[in-house]
Design a protein around this motif. Structure first.
Motif, PDB file in Angstrom:
ATOM      1  N   ASP A  40       1.233  -1.114   0.138  1.00 22.71           N
ATOM      2  CA  ASP A  40      -0.081  -0.170   0.068  1.00 22.71           C
ATOM      3  C   ASP A  40       0.877   1.325   0.073  1.00 22.71           C
ATOM      4  O   ASP A  40       0.335   2.066  -0.661  1.00 22.71           O
ATOM      5  N   GLU A  41       1.890   1.156   0.847  1.00 19.61           N
ATOM      6  CA  GLU A  41       2.809   2.467   1.015  1.00 19.61           C
ATOM      7  C   GLU A  41       3.581   2.549  -0.689  1.00 19.61           C
ATOM      8  O   GLU A  41       3.555   3.794  -0.957  1.00 19.61           O
ATOM      9  N   LEU A  42       3.777   1.664  -1.292  1.00 18.68           N
ATOM     10  CA  LEU A  42       4.443   1.537  -2.485  1.00 18.68           C
ATOM     11  C   LEU A  42       3.635   2.232  -3.438  1.00 18.68           C
ATOM     12  O   LEU A  42       3.841   3.006  -4.228  1.00 18.68           O
ATOM     13  N   SER A  43       2.332   1.901  -3.481  1.00 20.30           N
ATOM     14  CA  SER A  43       1.377   2.421  -4.201  1.00 20.30           C
ATOM     15  C   SER A  43       1.120   3.950  -4.131  1.00 20.30           C
ATOM     16  O   SER A  43       1.182   4.652  -4.972  1.00 20.30           O
ATOM     17  N   GLY A  44       1.184   4.351  -2.821  1.00 21.38           N
ATOM     18  CA  GLY A  44       0.990   5.767  -2.719  1.00 21.38           C
ATOM     19  C   GLY A  44       2.309   6.572  -2.977  1.00 21.38           C
ATOM     20  O   GLY A  44       2.419   7.612  -3.706  1.00 21.38           O
ATOM     21  N   GLN A  45       3.318   5.850  -2.763  1.00 19.38           N
ATOM     22  CA  GLN A  45       4.646   6.575  -3.366  1.00 19.38           C
ATOM     23  C   GLN A  45       4.974   6.446  -4.724  1.00 19.38           C
ATOM     24  O   GLN A  45       5.233   7.685  -5.205  1.00 19.38           O
ATOM     25  N   PHE A  46       4.519   5.697  -5.395  1.00 20.08           N
ATOM     26  CA  PHE A  46       4.308   5.707  -6.983  1.00 20.08           C
ATOM     27  C   PHE A  46       3.568   6.981  -7.552  1.00 20.08           C
ATOM     28  O   PHE A  46       4.037   7.626  -8.322  1.00 20.08           O
ATOM     29  N   LEU A  47       2.171   7.059  -6.929  1.00 19.74           N
ATOM     30  CA  LEU A  47       1.391   8.054  -7.178  1.00 19.74           C
ATOM     31  C   LEU A  47       1.996   9.515  -7.095  1.00 19.74           C
ATOM     32  O   LEU A  47       1.863  10.351  -7.675  1.00 19.74           O
ATOM     33  N   GLU A  48       2.800   9.462  -5.962  1.00 22.00           N
ATOM     34  CA  GLU A  48       3.292  10.707  -5.609  1.00 22.00           C
ATOM     35  C   GLU A  48       4.512  11.088  -6.355  1.00 22.00           C
ATOM     36  O   GLU A  48       4.673  12.323  -6.895  1.00 22.00           O
ATOM     37  N   ASP A  49       5.365  10.232  -6.946  1.00 21.03           N
ATOM     38  CA  ASP A  49       6.433  10.244  -7.780  1.00 21.03           C
ATOM     39  C   ASP A  49       5.982  10.720  -9.275  1.00 21.03           C
ATOM     40  O   ASP A  49       6.446  11.368  -9.900  1.00 21.03           O
ATOM     41  N   PHE A  50       4.934   9.946  -9.680  1.00 24.72           N
ATOM     42  CA  PHE A  50       4.054   9.973 -10.916  1.00 24.72           C
ATOM     43  C   PHE A  50       3.487  11.742 -10.893  1.00 24.72           C
ATOM     44  O   PHE A  50       3.985  12.113 -11.974  1.00 24.72           O
ATOM     45  N   LYS A  51       3.147  12.156  -9.940  1.00 20.64           N
ATOM     46  CA  LYS A  51       2.557  13.293  -9.915  1.00 20.64           C
ATOM     47  C   LYS A  51       3.688  14.408 -10.073  1.00 20.64           C
ATOM     48  O   LYS A  51       3.435  15.590 -10.745  1.00 20.64           O
ATOM     49  N   ASN A  52       4.783  14.352  -9.454  1.00 20.18           N
ATOM     50  CA  ASN A  52       6.014  15.036  -9.405  1.00 20.18           C
ATOM     51  C   ASN A  52       7.098  15.071 -10.271  1.00 20.18           C
ATOM     52  O   ASN A  52       8.037  15.410 -10.520  1.00 20.18           O
ATOM     53  N   GLY A  53       6.415  13.998 -11.163  1.00 25.09           N
ATOM     54  CA  GLY A  53       7.500  13.701 -12.301  1.00 25.09           C
ATOM     55  C   GLY A  53       8.705  13.012 -11.991  1.00 25.09           C
ATOM     56  O   GLY A  53       9.832  13.350 -12.780  1.00 25.09           O
ATOM     57  N   ARG A  54       8.708  12.247 -11.191  1.00 24.32           N
ATOM     58  CA  ARG A  54      10.122  11.854 -10.558  1.00 24.32           C
ATOM     59  C   ARG A  54      10.133  10.131 -10.520  1.00 24.32           C
ATOM     60  O   ARG A  54      10.758   9.313  -9.779  1.00 24.32           O
ATOM     61  N   LEU A  55       9.266   9.722 -11.782  1.00 22.50           N
ATOM     62  CA  LEU A  55       9.403   8.023 -11.753  1.00 22.50           C
ATOM     63  C   LEU A  55      11.023   7.444 -12.087  1.00 22.50           C
ATOM     64  O   LEU A  55      11.107   6.462 -11.439  1.00 22.50           O
ATOM     65  N   ASP A  56      11.444   8.131 -12.924  1.00 21.69           N
ATOM     66  CA  ASP A  56      12.810   7.599 -13.520  1.00 21.69           C
ATOM     67  C   ASP A  56      13.745   7.649 -12.171  1.00 21.69           C
ATOM     68  O   ASP A  56      14.654   6.812 -12.044  1.00 21.69           O
ATOM     69  N   HIS A  57      13.768   8.634 -11.366  1.00 22.77           N
ATOM     70  CA  HIS A  57      14.646   8.886 -10.333  1.00 22.77           C
ATOM     71  C   HIS A  57      14.374   7.935  -9.254  1.00 22.77           C
ATOM     72  O   HIS A  57      15.386   7.635  -8.628  1.00 22.77           O
ATOM     73  N   HIS A  58      13.272   7.449  -9.029  1.00 20.82           N
ATOM     74  CA  HIS A  58      13.068   6.587  -8.066  1.00 20.82           C
ATOM     75  C   HIS A  58      12.880   5.075  -8.579  1.00 20.82           C
ATOM     76  O   HIS A  58      12.682   3.974  -7.709  1.00 20.82           O
ATOM     77  N   GLY A  59      13.139   4.826  -9.891  1.00 23.48           N
ATOM     78  CA  GLY A  59      13.292   3.735 -10.330  1.00 23.48           C
ATOM     79  C   GLY A  59      11.958   2.755 -10.853  1.00 23.48           C
ATOM     80  O   GLY A  59      11.857   1.461 -11.116  1.00 23.48           O
ATOM     81  N   TRP A  60      11.093   3.612 -11.048  1.00 25.80           N
ATOM     82  CA  TRP A  60       9.608   3.087 -11.337  1.00 25.80           C
ATOM     83  C   TRP A  60       9.621   2.754 -12.816  1.00 25.80           C
ATOM     84  O   TRP A  60      10.564   3.281 -13.609  1.00 25.80           O
ATOM     85  N   PRO A  61       8.925   1.995 -13.489  1.00 26.46           N
ATOM     86  CA  PRO A  61       8.581   1.739 -14.617  1.00 26.46           C
ATOM     87  C   PRO A  61       8.188   3.197 -15.774  1.00 26.46           C
ATOM     88  O   PRO A  61       7.377   3.965 -15.023  1.00 26.46           O
ATOM     89  N   VAL A  62       8.981   3.210 -16.771  1.00 23.93           N
ATOM     90  CA  VAL A  62       8.688   4.240 -17.681  1.00 23.93           C
ATOM     91  C   VAL A  62       8.531   3.734 -18.937  1.00 23.93           C
ATOM     92  O   VAL A  62       8.824   2.564 -19.386  1.00 23.93           O
ATOM     93  N   GLY A  63       8.211   4.897 -19.905  1.00 23.42           N
ATOM     94  CA  GLY A  63       8.243   4.315 -21.255  1.00 23.42           C
ATOM     95  C   GLY A  63       6.689   3.979 -21.706  1.00 23.42           C
ATOM     96  O   GLY A  63       6.570   3.255 -22.522  1.00 23.42           O
ATOM     97  N   GLY A  64       5.618   4.605 -20.960  1.00 27.44           N
ATOM     98  CA  GLY A  64       4.334   4.094 -21.201  1.00 27.44           C
ATOM     99  C   GLY A  64       3.844   3.050 -20.399  1.00 27.44           C
ATOM    100  O   GLY A  64       4.358   2.124 -19.855  1.00 27.44           O
ATOM    101  N   PHE A  65       2.422   3.272 -20.001  1.00 31.75           N
ATOM    102  CA  PHE A  65       1.559   2.389 -19.345  1.00 31.75           C
ATOM    103  C   PHE A  65       2.233   2.221 -17.792  1.00 31.75           C
ATOM    104  O   PHE A  65       2.253   1.114 -17.070  1.00 31.75           O
ATOM    105  N   SER A  66       2.909   3.214 -17.276  1.00 35.91           N
ATOM    106  CA  SER A  66       3.640   3.033 -16.024  1.00 35.91           C
ATOM    107  C   SER A  66       2.626   2.639 -14.672  1.00 35.91           C
ATOM    108  O   SER A  66       2.933   1.790 -13.998  1.00 35.91           O
ATOM    109  N   ALA A  67       1.501   3.198 -14.733  1.00 35.10           N
ATOM    110  CA  ALA A  67       0.650   2.958 -13.699  1.00 35.10           C
ATOM    111  C   ALA A  67       0.205   1.486 -13.600  1.00 35.10           C
ATOM    112  O   ALA A  67       0.020   0.709 -12.878  1.00 35.10           O
ATOM    113  N   TYR A  68      -0.333   1.089 -14.893  1.00 30.54           N
ATOM    114  CA  TYR A  68      -0.617  -0.287 -15.364  1.00 30.54           C
ATOM    115  C   TYR A  68       0.407  -1.364 -14.984  1.00 30.54           C
ATOM    116  O   TYR A  68       0.165  -2.367 -14.313  1.00 30.54           O
TER     117      TYR A  68
END
Length: 308
Positions: free
Chosen positions: A204-232
């Motif tokens: 649950d915490e990771l879900s919230g962290q992802f959305l926060e990073d998504f909103k702030n444009g920091r997906l790549d900085h924290h190692g989340w998937p990028v390149g399309g369909f990131s939330a999926y």
């Protein structure tokens, strides 16, 4: 809220499928009902859900009932659990199929779809879709709420009924997009693969962290998937991890997840390679897996594969 006349049965398996008024979900219902199970078909839209049940009954499958379910609403999951408890007293099979893409898509000229379907390979089709998608924050938020939190909330609401079964099965429809290879950060990969130390609360915490990073444009900085369909991708990775946590805790059940394949459904404008009949084979196989079968596993279609 519900329809049909199926009542408590002590010998028939009771199965429930989410997101089942069309596509893979509806076909899973058909195949499970054909195998002799009593099926609870759920959908967000009551009219469409009732129509789907009617269509199955016209095929001679009488042991199918409808119950409305919005997987994104915890109160809806609670009402569903009450319905199953009052009607059947237990649940033997849960297939979590409901999901959304997390993107907005503009395909332009609908006539172009014919060329996509007939003259492009799978990778070309994916690239074609990527070029026509946007990922607004609202869509990403809905994707996590539906695909991850919704699946988890429905499962947790139905868990006492599953544990009342002597042979319970949970099948979570996932995707190769949720494999750990799509993450760019090694730390995240390691954490999501460390099932001995991972918890539902941490997911649950990771879900919230992802959305926060998504909103702030920091997906790549924290190692989340990028390149399309990131939330999926994140929603399915979290479901894969939740599957493993649930299987580890409840060893009496068989709990697995799978990618059914690139199936021709509404979500991809019917540009997939597989028919819904072919796409339903994996979920149905896992729903009916023997008592000594695998648990906490990921399948690509009907073949066990790696989470990595």
């Amino acid at each position: 809220m519900e329809g049909g006349g199926v009542t408590r049965s002590s010998h028939k398996r009771v199965a429930l499928v989410t997101g089942a008024n069309r596509g893979i979900g509806l076909e899973v219902c058909r195949q499970l009902a054909s195998s002799g199970a009593t099926v609870v078909l759920t959908a967000r839209d009551e009219k469409r859900g009732a129509a789907a049940v009617d269509a199955l009954r016209k095929l001679g499958l009488s042991d199918v009932v409808f119950c409305q379910l919005d997987v994104g609403e915890p109160s809806s999951a609670a009402r569903l659990a009450d319905f199953v408890r009052d009607r059947f007293g237990r649940l033997d099979i849960l297939v979590n199929n409901a999901g959304v893409s997390g993107v907005r898509m503009d395909i332009g000229d609908p006539a172009a779809l014919h060329q996509v379907r007939t003259s492009m390979g799978a990778m070309e089709r994916l690239e074609w879709f990527n070029q026509r998608t946007t990922e607004p924050f609202e869509e990403a938020e809905e994707c996590l709420r539906t695909n991850y939190h919704g699946t988890k909330n429905v499962t947790e609401a139905l868990l006492p009924l599953l544990l009342s079964s002597s042979n319970a099965r949970v099948v979570n429809v996932s995707s190769t997009f949720g494999l750990l290879r799509v993450f760019s950060g090694e730390e995240l990969k390691h954490e999501l693969n460390d099932i001995d130390n991972l918890s539902k609360e941490r997911l649950d915490e990771l879900s919230g962290q992802f959305l926060e990073d998504f909103k702030n444009g920091r997906l790549d900085h924290h190692g989340w998937p990028v390149g399309g369909f990131s939330a999926y991708k994140v929603s399915k990775a979290l479901i894969n991890a939740y599957t493993r946590i649930l299987a580890k805790k409840h060893t009496s059940m068989r709990v697995n997840c799978l990618d059914p394949g690139y199936v021709k459904t509404d979500i991809n404008f019917h540009t997939g390679d597989l028919t819904v009949e072919e796409g339903a084979r994996g979920p149905v196989m896992l729903a009916l897996i023997p008592k000594d079968g695998p648990t906490g596993a990921y399948f690509n279609g009907t073949v066990e594969a790696s989470f990595l």
